[in-house]
Scaffold this motif. Sequence first.
Motif, PDB file in Angstrom:
ATOM      1  N   LEU A  22       4.783  15.458 -20.565  1.00 23.28           N
ATOM      2  CA  LEU A  22       4.375  15.802 -19.201  1.00 23.28           C
ATOM      3  C   LEU A  22       4.944  14.776 -18.226  1.00 23.28           C
ATOM      4  CD1 LEU A  22       0.598  16.579 -19.835  1.00 23.28           C
ATOM      5  CD2 LEU A  22       2.387  18.249 -19.350  1.00 23.28           C
ATOM      6  N   PRO A  23       5.356  15.218 -17.037  1.00 26.52           N
ATOM      7  CA  PRO A  23       5.790  14.265 -16.002  1.00 26.52           C
ATOM      8  C   PRO A  23       4.586  13.526 -15.433  1.00 26.52           C
ATOM      9  CG  PRO A  23       5.771  16.482 -15.119  1.00 26.52           C
ATOM     10  CD  PRO A  23       5.449  16.619 -16.583  1.00 26.52           C
ATOM     11  N   LEU A  24       4.841  12.353 -14.864  1.00 25.98           N
ATOM     12  CA  LEU A  24       3.784  11.555 -14.258  1.00 25.98           C
ATOM     13  C   LEU A  24       4.117  11.290 -12.797  1.00 25.98           C
ATOM     14  CD1 LEU A  24       3.145   8.976 -17.128  1.00 25.98           C
ATOM     15  CD2 LEU A  24       1.741  10.962 -16.530  1.00 25.98           C
ATOM     16  N   ASP A  25       3.117  11.426 -11.949  1.00 24.91           N
ATOM     17  CA  ASP A  25       3.334  11.201 -10.515  1.00 24.91           C
ATOM     18  C   ASP A  25       3.643   9.740 -10.218  1.00 24.91           C
ATOM     19  OD1 ASP A  25       2.897  13.866  -9.818  1.00 24.91           O
ATOM     20  OD2 ASP A  25       0.732  13.567  -9.702  1.00 24.91           O
ATOM     21  N   TRP A  26       2.865   8.830 -10.794  1.00 27.77           N
ATOM     22  CA  TRP A  26       3.052   7.411 -10.519  1.00 27.77           C
ATOM     23  C   TRP A  26       2.769   6.570 -11.757  1.00 27.77           C
ATOM     24  CZ3 TRP A  26       5.592   6.676  -6.298  1.00 27.77           C
ATOM     25  CH2 TRP A  26       5.407   7.532  -5.205  1.00 27.77           C
ATOM     26  N   VAL A  27       3.606   5.561 -11.950  1.00 21.55           N
ATOM     27  CA  VAL A  27       3.417   4.591 -13.029  1.00 21.55           C
ATOM     28  C   VAL A  27       3.820   3.222 -12.488  1.00 21.55           C
ATOM     29  CG1 VAL A  27       3.948   3.971 -15.415  1.00 21.55           C
ATOM     30  CG2 VAL A  27       4.094   6.363 -14.704  1.00 21.55           C
ATOM     31  N   GLY A  28       3.059   2.199 -12.824  1.00 20.53           N
ATOM     32  CA  GLY A  28       3.433   0.868 -12.351  1.00 20.53           C
ATOM     33  C   GLY A  28       2.358  -0.156 -12.608  1.00 20.53           C
ATOM     34  N   MET A  29       2.200  -1.090 -11.673  1.00 27.19           N
ATOM     35  CA  MET A  29       1.256  -2.195 -11.824  1.00 27.19           C
ATOM     36  C   MET A  29       0.399  -2.332 -10.575  1.00 27.19           C
ATOM     37  SD  MET A  29       3.909  -4.923 -13.522  1.00 27.19           S
ATOM     38  CE  MET A  29       5.223  -4.289 -12.482  1.00 27.19           C
ATOM     39  N   GLN A  30      -0.774  -2.933 -10.772  1.00 25.98           N
ATOM     40  CA  GLN A  30      -1.726  -3.090  -9.684  1.00 25.98           C
ATOM     41  C   GLN A  30      -2.324  -4.490  -9.723  1.00 25.98           C
ATOM     42  OE1 GLN A  30      -4.417   0.257  -9.158  1.00 25.98           O
ATOM     43  NE2 GLN A  30      -6.091  -1.117  -8.591  1.00 25.98           N
ATOM     44  N   GLY A  31      -2.515  -5.084  -8.533  1.00 26.68           N
ATOM     45  CA  GLY A  31      -3.186  -6.377  -8.447  1.00 26.68           C
ATOM     46  C   GLY A  31      -2.329  -7.565  -8.820  1.00 26.68           C
ATOM     47  N   ILE A  32      -1.040  -7.522  -8.506  1.00 26.85           N
ATOM     48  CA  ILE A  32      -0.155  -8.649  -8.790  1.00 26.85           C
ATOM     49  C   ILE A  32      -0.321  -9.699  -7.690  1.00 26.85           C
ATOM     50  CG2 ILE A  32       2.240  -9.384  -9.073  1.00 26.85           C
ATOM     51  CD1 ILE A  32       2.895  -6.544  -9.961  1.00 26.85           C
ATOM     52  N   ASP A  33      -0.638 -10.927  -8.062  1.00 30.49           N
ATOM     53  CA  ASP A  33      -0.740 -12.023  -7.094  1.00 30.49           C
ATOM     54  C   ASP A  33       0.651 -12.495  -6.703  1.00 30.49           C
ATOM     55  OD1 ASP A  33      -3.677 -12.582  -6.882  1.00 30.49           O
ATOM     56  OD2 ASP A  33      -3.450 -12.810  -9.045  1.00 30.49           O
ATOM     57  N   ILE A  34       0.881 -12.610  -5.401  1.00 27.22           N
ATOM     58  CA  ILE A  34       2.217 -12.968  -4.931  1.00 27.22           C
ATOM     59  C   ILE A  34       2.115 -13.664  -3.568  1.00 27.22           C
ATOM     60  CG2 ILE A  34       2.659 -10.792  -3.712  1.00 27.22           C
ATOM     61  CD1 ILE A  34       5.224 -12.358  -6.042  1.00 27.22           C
ATOM     62  N   PRO A  35       2.888 -14.738  -3.335  1.00 26.94           N
ATOM     63  CA  PRO A  35       2.935 -15.327  -1.985  1.00 26.94           C
ATOM     64  C   PRO A  35       3.963 -14.583  -1.137  1.00 26.94           C
ATOM     65  CG  PRO A  35       4.203 -16.675  -3.502  1.00 26.94           C
ATOM     66  CD  PRO A  35       3.649 -15.536  -4.315  1.00 26.94           C
ATOM     67  N   LEU A  36       3.580 -14.255   0.080  1.00 25.47           N
ATOM     68  CA  LEU A  36       4.475 -13.495   0.952  1.00 25.47           C
ATOM     69  C   LEU A  36       4.658 -14.208   2.283  1.00 25.47           C
ATOM     70  CD1 LEU A  36       3.204  -9.819   0.495  1.00 25.47           C
ATOM     71  CD2 LEU A  36       5.256 -10.848  -0.498  1.00 25.47           C
ATOM     72  N   ILE A  37       5.864 -14.117   2.810  1.00 22.70           N
ATOM     73  CA  ILE A  37       6.161 -14.581   4.157  1.00 22.70           C
ATOM     74  C   ILE A  37       6.123 -13.371   5.089  1.00 22.70           C
ATOM     75  CG2 ILE A  37       7.875 -15.638   5.668  1.00 22.70           C
ATOM     76  CD1 ILE A  37       6.642 -17.602   3.777  1.00 22.70           C
ATOM     77  N   LEU A  38       5.407 -13.484   6.189  1.00 22.03           N
ATOM     78  CA  LEU A  38       5.309 -12.395   7.148  1.00 22.03           C
ATOM     79  C   LEU A  38       6.240 -12.656   8.324  1.00 22.03           C
ATOM     80  CD1 LEU A  38       1.431 -11.942   7.266  1.00 22.03           C
ATOM     81  CD2 LEU A  38       3.073 -10.732   5.820  1.00 22.03           C
ATOM     82  N   ASP A  39       6.956 -11.626   8.727  1.00 21.10           N
ATOM     83  CA  ASP A  39       7.806 -11.732   9.917  1.00 21.10           C
ATOM     84  C   ASP A  39       6.931 -11.480  11.139  1.00 21.10           C
ATOM     85  OD1 ASP A  39       9.810 -11.856  11.728  1.00 21.10           O
ATOM     86  OD2 ASP A  39      10.875 -10.055  11.076  1.00 21.10           O
ATOM     87  N   GLU A  40       6.069 -12.454  11.452  1.00 22.31           N
ATOM     88  CA  GLU A  40       5.130 -12.351  12.555  1.00 22.31           C
ATOM     89  C   GLU A  40       5.182 -13.623  13.384  1.00 22.31           C
ATOM     90  OE1 GLU A  40       2.863  -9.933  13.518  1.00 22.31           O
ATOM     91  OE2 GLU A  40       3.692  -8.560  12.022  1.00 22.31           O
ATOM     92  N   PRO A  41       5.316 -13.535  14.686  1.00 17.26           N
ATOM     93  CA  PRO A  41       5.320 -14.734  15.531  1.00 17.26           C
ATOM     94  C   PRO A  41       4.038 -15.540  15.351  1.00 17.26           C
ATOM     95  CG  PRO A  41       5.980 -12.795  16.776  1.00 17.26           C
ATOM     96  CD  PRO A  41       5.473 -12.299  15.467  1.00 17.26           C
ATOM     97  N   GLY A  42       4.188 -16.842  15.116  1.00 20.37           N
ATOM     98  CA  GLY A  42       3.024 -17.705  14.980  1.00 20.37           C
ATOM     99  C   GLY A  42       2.453 -17.791  13.589  1.00 20.37           C
ATOM    100  N   ILE A  43       2.944 -16.987  12.648  1.00 23.30           N
ATOM    101  CA  ILE A  43       2.467 -17.039  11.260  1.00 23.30           C
ATOM    102  C   ILE A  43       3.584 -17.629  10.410  1.00 23.30           C
ATOM    103  CG2 ILE A  43       1.552 -15.731   9.319  1.00 23.30           C
ATOM    104  CD1 ILE A  43      -0.276 -15.713  11.725  1.00 23.30           C
ATOM    105  N   ASP A  44       3.460 -18.902  10.110  1.00 21.85           N
ATOM    106  CA  ASP A  44       4.528 -19.599   9.394  1.00 21.85           C
ATOM    107  C   ASP A  44       4.226 -19.793   7.908  1.00 21.85           C
ATOM    108  OD1 ASP A  44       5.946 -19.934  11.811  1.00 21.85           O
ATOM    109  OD2 ASP A  44       4.702 -21.654  12.326  1.00 21.85           O
ATOM    110  N   ALA A  45       2.962 -19.962   7.561  1.00 21.44           N
ATOM    111  CA  ALA A  45       2.608 -20.232   6.172  1.00 21.44           C
ATOM    112  C   ALA A  45       2.585 -18.932   5.364  1.00 21.44           C
ATOM    113  CB  ALA A  45       1.253 -20.922   6.100  1.00 21.44           C
ATOM    114  N   PRO A  46       2.914 -18.998   4.077  1.00 19.05           N
ATOM    115  CA  PRO A  46       2.818 -17.798   3.232  1.00 19.05           C
ATOM    116  C   PRO A  46       1.371 -17.330   3.116  1.00 19.05           C
ATOM    117  CG  PRO A  46       4.098 -19.530   2.151  1.00 19.05           C
ATOM    118  CD  PRO A  46       3.438 -20.151   3.336  1.00 19.05           C
ATOM    119  N   VAL A  47       1.185 -16.042   2.906  1.00 22.30           N
ATOM    120  CA  VAL A  47      -0.146 -15.496   2.653  1.00 22.30           C
ATOM    121  C   VAL A  47      -0.253 -15.144   1.173  1.00 22.30           C
ATOM    122  CG1 VAL A  47      -0.404 -14.586   4.984  1.00 22.30           C
ATOM    123  CG2 VAL A  47       0.571 -13.117   3.201  1.00 22.30           C
TER     124      VAL A  47
END
Length: 312
Positions: free
Chosen positions: A18-43
């Motif tokens: 049978l085909p599957l609509d979605w397969v993958g992973m959930q809840g991966i912890d990751i540091p991200l940089i946001l392209d937002e003025p005034g937000i310099d630290a990773p979240v």
Amino acid sequence: MNSPLPDVACSEVSQALLPLDWVGMQGIDIPLILDEPGIDAPVHARADLQVNLPAPQIKGIHMSRLYTLLDRFAEHHAVSPASLSALLELMVASHADCHSTRAKLRLSFDLLCKRPALVTAGLSGWKSYPVIIDAHWQQGHVVLDVCAEVTYSSTCPCSAALSRQLLEQAFSARFATGVVDSAEVAAWLRQHGSLATPHSQRSVATVHVRVDEEAERMGLLGLIDGVEAALGTPVQTAVKRADEQAFARLNGQHLMYVEDAARTIQQSLLLHFPVSSVSVRHLESLHPHDAVASVVNGPALRFRTAGEGRWA
């Protein structure tokens, strides 16, 4: 030790074709940089990423490929419409052997912003805004939805009117006859002006908007600032007495039912987002239950009410 490691995903076929609509992973912890003025630290974000698996004969996708793509993305790119679109396209390309044609990504994090006090110069504090970014890629196009939670104060118009009536009655009883002296009135008001006070409560607005895939930035801070400006009563962080007094004045100038809040926010969103939804929740101080209101503008926008909990 030199024998090849088994790979049952390639060597075996699933018993249920049978085909599957979605397969993958959930809840991966990751540091991200946001392209937002005034937000310099990773979240600190949590990521869910998936591709479709339309070929029933293929037992499983390559989870490690998705993880590696996400990790490289976080290391080398800031979050923006263009970078998210590129990541999703790479996710699909990495699963060409699985015949994948679609990919989706969810990023959940708290946006931490420093906010100045209303009046006191140099006084500020940190406020956290829960944010979700949903990105869905298919046939060369990405659909981007942003959800943000904003906390504010709401003062009931009915309660305010009832309180004013009691104050009016007390004033009339005290100054019903004779000449009224302004100094005496002022002294009376200082003592009795809060004879009755309207009820107010901490309240939560959940806004959900669709971001143009051609936009330069996600515009998270702009969205949050716009909601707070429309309501006029965002909760405060560090305050002194002058700031608390200014906050009381703002609440008196922006009396609102839950219906008023929902309409006010949605009206402000319509200026910039053709597709949006608003859900508000007033955590009543008068009742043991909450008051809620919601509105959706535009089709095909996944909608979560504030009463459903925090990003379940």
